[in-house]
Design a protein around this motif. Structure first.
Motif, mmCIF file in Angstrom:
data_model
loop_
_atom_site.group_PDB
_atom_site.id
_atom_site.type_symbol
_atom_site.label_atom_id
_atom_site.label_comp_id
_atom_site.label_asym_id
_atom_site.label_seq_id
_atom_site.Cartn_x
_atom_site.Cartn_y
_atom_site.Cartn_z
ATOM 1 N N LYS A 2 -30.831 20.232 20.949
ATOM 2 C CA LYS A 2 -30.629 21.055 22.143
ATOM 3 C C LYS A 2 -30.396 20.140 23.340
ATOM 4 O O LYS A 2 -30.655 18.939 23.278
ATOM 5 C CB LYS A 2 -31.863 21.938 22.405
ATOM 6 C CG LYS A 2 -32.293 22.789 21.233
ATOM 7 C CD LYS A 2 -31.328 23.894 20.977
ATOM 8 C CE LYS A 2 -31.854 24.802 19.862
ATOM 9 N NZ LYS A 2 -30.827 25.569 19.235
ATOM 10 N N TRP A 3 -29.944 20.704 24.453
ATOM 11 C CA TRP A 3 -29.705 19.919 25.664
ATOM 12 C C TRP A 3 -30.956 19.199 26.131
ATOM 13 O O TRP A 3 -30.865 18.133 26.748
ATOM 14 C CB TRP A 3 -29.177 20.813 26.788
ATOM 15 C CG TRP A 3 -27.758 21.223 26.582
ATOM 16 C CD1 TRP A 3 -27.305 22.477 26.289
ATOM 17 C CD2 TRP A 3 -26.597 20.388 26.638
ATOM 18 N NE1 TRP A 3 -25.931 22.468 26.155
ATOM 19 C CE2 TRP A 3 -25.477 21.185 26.367
ATOM 20 C CE3 TRP A 3 -26.394 19.031 26.884
ATOM 21 C CZ2 TRP A 3 -24.170 20.698 26.343
ATOM 22 C CZ3 TRP A 3 -25.100 18.536 26.863
ATOM 23 C CH2 TRP A 3 -24.007 19.357 26.596
ATOM 24 N N THR A 4 -32.120 19.740 25.842
ATOM 25 C CA THR A 4 -33.370 19.129 26.285
ATOM 26 C C THR A 4 -33.804 17.950 25.414
ATOM 27 O O THR A 4 -34.718 17.219 25.782
ATOM 28 C CB THR A 4 -34.500 20.184 26.304
ATOM 29 O OG1 THR A 4 -34.560 20.817 25.017
ATOM 30 C CG2 THR A 4 -34.246 21.226 27.377
ATOM 31 N N VAL A 35 -21.336 17.847 22.621
ATOM 32 C CA VAL A 35 -21.099 19.105 21.901
ATOM 33 C C VAL A 35 -20.534 18.821 20.513
ATOM 34 O O VAL A 35 -20.799 19.560 19.565
ATOM 35 C CB VAL A 35 -20.169 20.025 22.728
ATOM 36 C CG1 VAL A 35 -19.735 21.233 21.930
ATOM 37 C CG2 VAL A 35 -20.870 20.455 24.004
ATOM 38 N N GLY A 36 -19.803 17.717 20.365
ATOM 39 C CA GLY A 36 -19.208 17.362 19.088
ATOM 40 C C GLY A 36 -20.123 16.610 18.139
ATOM 41 O O GLY A 36 -19.754 16.336 16.997
ATOM 42 N N LEU A 37 -21.331 16.276 18.604
ATOM 43 C CA LEU A 37 -22.254 15.543 17.737
ATOM 44 C C LEU A 37 -22.729 16.407 16.567
ATOM 45 O O LEU A 37 -23.012 17.601 16.743
ATOM 46 C CB LEU A 37 -23.488 15.088 18.526
ATOM 47 C CG LEU A 37 -23.298 13.965 19.529
ATOM 48 C CD1 LEU A 37 -24.573 13.783 20.359
ATOM 49 C CD2 LEU A 37 -22.930 12.670 18.835
ATOM 50 N N GLU A 38 -22.835 15.783 15.413
ATOM 51 C CA GLU A 38 -23.380 16.478 14.252
ATOM 52 C C GLU A 38 -24.842 16.802 14.537
ATOM 53 O O GLU A 38 -25.599 15.958 15.001
ATOM 54 C CB GLU A 38 -23.282 15.586 13.023
ATOM 55 C CG GLU A 38 -23.697 16.272 11.749
ATOM 56 C CD GLU A 38 -23.482 15.403 10.525
ATOM 57 O OE1 GLU A 38 -24.247 15.570 9.575
ATOM 58 O OE2 GLU A 38 -22.560 14.569 10.549
ATOM 59 N N PRO A 44 -22.980 25.315 24.525
ATOM 60 C CA PRO A 44 -22.296 24.324 25.360
ATOM 61 C C PRO A 44 -22.338 24.661 26.855
ATOM 62 O O PRO A 44 -22.296 23.767 27.694
ATOM 63 C CB PRO A 44 -20.850 24.358 24.858
ATOM 64 C CG PRO A 44 -20.945 24.881 23.473
ATOM 65 C CD PRO A 44 -22.109 25.830 23.462
ATOM 66 N N ASN A 45 -22.456 25.918 27.181
ATOM 67 C CA ASN A 45 -22.466 26.341 28.584
ATOM 68 C C ASN A 45 -23.823 26.185 29.259
ATOM 69 O O ASN A 45 -23.942 26.436 30.453
ATOM 70 C CB ASN A 45 -21.996 27.793 28.701
ATOM 71 C CG ASN A 45 -20.568 27.953 28.246
ATOM 72 O OD1 ASN A 45 -19.722 27.117 28.543
ATOM 73 N ND2 ASN A 45 -20.296 29.001 27.498
ATOM 74 N N ARG A 46 -24.843 25.770 28.527
ATOM 75 C CA ARG A 46 -26.177 25.621 29.105
ATOM 76 C C ARG A 46 -26.369 24.275 29.795
ATOM 77 O O ARG A 46 -27.404 24.036 30.406
ATOM 78 C CB ARG A 46 -27.249 25.797 28.029
ATOM 79 C CG ARG A 46 -27.350 27.236 27.554
ATOM 80 C CD ARG A 46 -28.591 27.512 26.746
ATOM 81 N NE ARG A 46 -29.778 27.199 27.525
ATOM 82 C CZ ARG A 46 -30.837 26.562 27.047
ATOM 83 N NH1 ARG A 46 -30.863 26.160 25.801
ATOM 84 N NH2 ARG A 46 -31.880 26.321 27.798
ATOM 85 N N SER A 47 -25.400 23.391 29.697
ATOM 86 C CA SER A 47 -25.548 22.091 30.348
ATOM 87 C C SER A 47 -25.230 22.210 31.834
ATOM 88 O O SER A 47 -24.632 23.176 32.284
ATOM 89 C CB SER A 47 -24.625 21.061 29.710
ATOM 90 O OG SER A 47 -23.298 21.295 30.085
ATOM 91 N N ASN A 48 -25.660 21.196 32.573
ATOM 92 C CA ASN A 48 -25.312 21.117 33.984
ATOM 93 C C ASN A 48 -25.287 19.639 34.378
ATOM 94 O O ASN A 48 -25.569 18.770 33.564
ATOM 95 C CB ASN A 48 -26.288 21.926 34.844
ATOM 96 C CG ASN A 48 -27.724 21.480 34.672
ATOM 97 O OD1 ASN A 48 -28.021 20.289 34.614
ATOM 98 N ND2 ASN A 48 -28.644 22.430 34.588
ATOM 99 N N GLU A 49 -24.945 19.362 35.613
ATOM 100 C CA GLU A 49 -24.843 17.974 36.064
ATOM 101 C C GLU A 49 -26.150 17.220 35.920
ATOM 102 O O GLU A 49 -26.153 16.042 35.564
ATOM 103 C CB GLU A 49 -24.381 17.919 37.524
ATOM 104 C CG GLU A 49 -22.907 17.675 37.666
ATOM 105 C CD GLU A 49 -22.507 17.389 39.095
ATOM 106 O OE1 GLU A 49 -23.088 16.480 39.716
ATOM 107 O OE2 GLU A 49 -21.602 18.077 39.567
ATOM 108 N N LYS A 50 -27.247 17.882 36.197
ATOM 109 C CA LYS A 50 -28.564 17.233 36.113
ATOM 110 C C LYS A 50 -28.847 16.771 34.680
ATOM 111 O O LYS A 50 -29.312 15.654 34.457
ATOM 112 C CB LYS A 50 -29.634 18.204 36.602
ATOM 113 C CG LYS A 50 -31.016 17.622 36.661
ATOM 114 C CD LYS A 50 -32.000 18.630 37.205
ATOM 115 C CE LYS A 50 -33.392 18.044 37.207
ATOM 116 N NZ LYS A 50 -34.383 18.994 37.710
ATOM 117 N N ILE A 51 -28.576 17.614 33.708
ATOM 118 C CA ILE A 51 -28.804 17.268 32.300
ATOM 119 C C ILE A 51 -27.875 16.143 31.870
ATOM 120 O O ILE A 51 -28.301 15.168 31.247
ATOM 121 C CB ILE A 51 -28.609 18.514 31.398
ATOM 122 C CG1 ILE A 51 -29.721 19.529 31.632
ATOM 123 C CG2 ILE A 51 -28.558 18.113 29.926
ATOM 124 C CD1 ILE A 51 -29.503 20.870 30.966
#
Length: 64
Positions: A2-4, A35-38, A44-51
């Motif tokens: 996940k993004w976190t 997003v392309g990582l296995e 994909p839309n949950r990311s932001n500049e801070k992350i």
């Protein structure tokens, strides 16, 4: 992943793109790489500049 999961993402990026210099990567390109990582299965839309900045900084630190 996940993004976190910043550390897991960074280690996957290092493994997948060992010759990539994270210092000069644009956030748009970084987003595509992540997003392309296995194993990446977050929205994909949950990311932001801070992350993306946190991931980029962790990647740079890991490269040093």
């Amino acid at each position: 992943m996940k993004w976190t999961d910043i550390n897991e993402i960074v280690f996957s990026l290092i493994e997948e793109y060992p010759d990539k210099d994270p210092t000069y990567i644009l956030f748009t390109e970084l987003h595509k790489l992540i997003v392309g990582l296995e194993g990446f299965d977050d929205d994909p839309n949950r990311s932001n500049e801070k992350i993306l900045e946190a991931i980029q900084m962790a990647w740079i630190e890991e490269q040093d």
